[in-house]
Enzyme design. Sequence first.
Site, PDB file in Angstrom:
ATOM      1  N   PHE B 119      93.955  40.284  58.375  1.00 21.21           N
ATOM      2  CA  PHE B 119      92.701  39.846  58.994  1.00 21.21           C
ATOM      3  C   PHE B 119      92.696  38.323  58.982  1.00 21.21           C
ATOM      4  O   PHE B 119      93.202  37.717  58.037  1.00 21.21           O
ATOM      5  CB  PHE B 119      91.497  40.404  58.227  1.00 21.21           C
ATOM      6  N   GLN B 240      77.482  31.350  61.488  1.00 26.94           N
ATOM      7  CA  GLN B 240      78.728  31.625  62.201  1.00 26.94           C
ATOM      8  C   GLN B 240      78.409  32.154  63.602  1.00 26.94           C
ATOM      9  O   GLN B 240      77.583  33.048  63.751  1.00 26.94           O
ATOM     10  CB  GLN B 240      79.506  32.679  61.414  1.00 26.94           C
ATOM     11  N   HIS B 242      80.053  33.452  67.518  1.00 17.58           N
ATOM     12  CA  HIS B 242      81.187  34.000  68.256  1.00 17.58           C
ATOM     13  C   HIS B 242      81.083  33.436  69.677  1.00 17.58           C
ATOM     14  O   HIS B 242      79.984  33.355  70.222  1.00 17.58           O
ATOM     15  CB  HIS B 242      81.074  35.526  68.264  1.00 17.58           C
ATOM     16  N   LEU B 252      78.734  41.687  71.679  1.00 20.16           N
ATOM     17  CA  LEU B 252      80.005  40.953  71.687  1.00 20.16           C
ATOM     18  C   LEU B 252      80.968  41.420  72.766  1.00 20.16           C
ATOM     19  O   LEU B 252      81.128  42.614  73.000  1.00 20.16           O
ATOM     20  CB  LEU B 252      80.716  41.131  70.347  1.00 20.16           C
ATOM     21  N   GLU B 255      87.515  38.948  71.953  1.00 23.32           N
ATOM     22  CA  GLU B 255      88.388  37.871  72.419  1.00 23.32           C
ATOM     23  C   GLU B 255      89.598  38.429  73.168  1.00 23.32           C
ATOM     24  O   GLU B 255      90.286  37.700  73.877  1.00 23.32           O
ATOM     25  CB  GLU B 255      88.833  37.026  71.219  1.00 23.32           C
ATOM     26  N   ARG B 286      88.390  29.633  68.661  1.00 24.72           N
ATOM     27  CA  ARG B 286      86.963  29.953  68.819  1.00 24.72           C
ATOM     28  C   ARG B 286      86.070  28.729  68.916  1.00 24.72           C
ATOM     29  O   ARG B 286      85.209  28.634  69.778  1.00 24.72           O
ATOM     30  CB  ARG B 286      86.482  30.744  67.599  1.00 24.72           C
ATOM     31  N   ARG B 398      82.430  31.641  56.790  1.00 32.12           N
ATOM     32  CA  ARG B 398      82.824  32.874  56.106  1.00 32.12           C
ATOM     33  C   ARG B 398      84.119  33.427  56.698  1.00 32.12           C
ATOM     34  O   ARG B 398      84.306  33.408  57.911  1.00 32.12           O
ATOM     35  CB  ARG B 398      81.717  33.915  56.267  1.00 32.12           C
TER      36      ARG B 398
END
Lengths: 93, 595
Positions: B119, B240, B242, B252, B255, B286, B398
């Site tokens: 990850f 945070q 996106h 969302l 990506e 990002r 995070r």
Amino acid sequence: MSNVADDVRLNPGRLRWHCRRGLLELDIALQRFLDKHFDALTPAQLDDFANLLSAEDIQFWAWVSGKEDCPFAEFEYLLRLIRDNTPVGAADR
Amino acid sequence: MSVPVRKFDAVIVGAGGAGLRAAIQLSEAGLKTAVLSKVFPTRSHTVAAQGGVAASLGNSEEDHWHWHMYDTVKGSDWLGDQDAIEFMCRKANEVVVELEHYGMPFDRTDAGKIYQRPFGGHMSNFGEKPVRRSCAAADRTGHAMLHAMYQRNVKVNTQFFVEWMALDLVRDEEGAVVGVTAMEMETSEIVMFHAKAVLFATGGAGRIFHSSTNAFINTGDGVGMAARAGIPLEDMEFWQFHPTGVAGAGVLITEGVRGEGGILRNSDKERFMERYAPNAKDLASRDVVSRAMVTEINEGRGCGPNKDHVLLDITHLPPETILKRLPGIREIAIQFAGVDPIKEPIPVVPTCHYQMGGIPTNYNGEVVVPSATSKSEVVSGFYAAGECACASVHGANRLGTNSLLDLLVFGKSAGESMVDFIKSQPAAHRPLPANACDFTLSRVDRLNNQRGGANVHEARLAMQRAMQKHCGVFRFKKLLEEGVQQISEIAGQVAQTEIADKSRVFNTARLEALELDNLIEVAKATMVSANARTESRGAHVRDDAPDTTERPNGRDDQNWLKHTLWFREGNRLDYKPVNLKPLSVETIALKKRAY
């Protein structure tokens, strides 16, 4: 069918609150449904809707998004209405 | 008016991952524990977590908690407290194995061990190469986690109050927390929950932004209640984002769409990423993509009637590719943007995802505030864990899969601290102050009797638009300054909200007005804290704090290596040092954060 007004389970405010979910996708789709279709439901349909709302979020979204077929025929018309995506400006929360 | 009182050893507000984990600890210790939740526990927003939970089990390859700690400190851009981060990374294996024993159906290796996958940001040997550290249950990790922990709680007799909304934290004359007031939705009755210890585990408040991936329930109730009770909020400028959420909806768009050849375009249909990242273009990282999108919108090249988004175009891809490689995305675009991406581009905007700041705690889950003698004095009887808390392990940003770990580790440690505290107390509860419920009753009375006030939906929308424009993923000095003024005006409207429906049974209009009271506190804290922090660090990026040799990425350690504390009273800021000293190992020394 019991009298809707006396049946807390089918109380419209309660059902509206049960449209608050853990997944944003469901929140938006259900809010749209509430704004467009909910007020026209018959007592029998409210009963179906209460049952549908007891589904788990992940499962529920899989049915709404068409990723999985819903095995319960009695929910099909509701899922079709929930998928009705014509805008009502309800996404602004 | 007399308010009914119910007595418990412990009261937990919120039944997502952190609340459920803490409740297990308390109920297993034989303490009388109540958990209050606005929704049925397994419908908490934890259900949306797909990625997994990080733990250096080393099942798939060699791994070590110290490497995980290094990655987390670096991810936090050195704003995370290194004692709390060491604590979390060392506890990870224990809490994951416990969860397995509660019945969590983790994916497994052929040998029967918990399967682990890579990850982003998780590396082996102090940043050398990616490591497989994430433990998942297919793509429904959060769902499985909630179920396993809810069932465990039923077994150990935790008492759930479902469809109850907590309204205010109650403190006595000495500042000790002695309970919460709450409203039962079915009747609108207000009840005083008298407790020896209270835990807030109410999740994040991503709904302060116009575009957010957060569910509608994520209204920062615990954070708002804490602020009203005089508890400062820590590091609220760090959120945070996106890059690509569906504009107006927040859902969302992965990506992977840009990976398959998706192109971002402005109102001139220009492929603007060619100007910002000539080589990587739409596949830039990002933060680069998010900043470019915001710059286009701010310079007037946004799309739509409000010129507030850009377009993600895949119409040049063969329909077979879209249907085969991106089927879920087509459905999301149709459902939430009302466009078929085979024929039309998808409106997208950078979208808020996670709150790094929150109620200040130490790694024991105890809430800590500055006092005359200390920067971190424990508030007697008060605990917080999960996204609403700031331990602080995520610092300025995070890492993926650390949020589920956070709620397990700090849910458990807060639960353990509460057990110790409650057992150390006399058998009798501390008395409630005479005016314990007055503040709540006056707030609800004000709402019920308001005439000529603001519409809840409109005030919320004004707040969300102001936050998105003035305090979004990329921040500008002038916009922030204006934003502070705007949010303060909107707060004035929120203090005067009016509801037309005064009914008592599941009155969602009243509930939404009470939620907005919490959101606005989070919005004020965020705007004021962001305006004051004149550096760029992690997720807080300003145009006037650019990347230079002395200040890599705009980070100013000399002046800003410190935690923000925002106080509701007087809209005031204070600061406290970052704890750079881990529990047992050497400090992970400052350096430029680069991947």
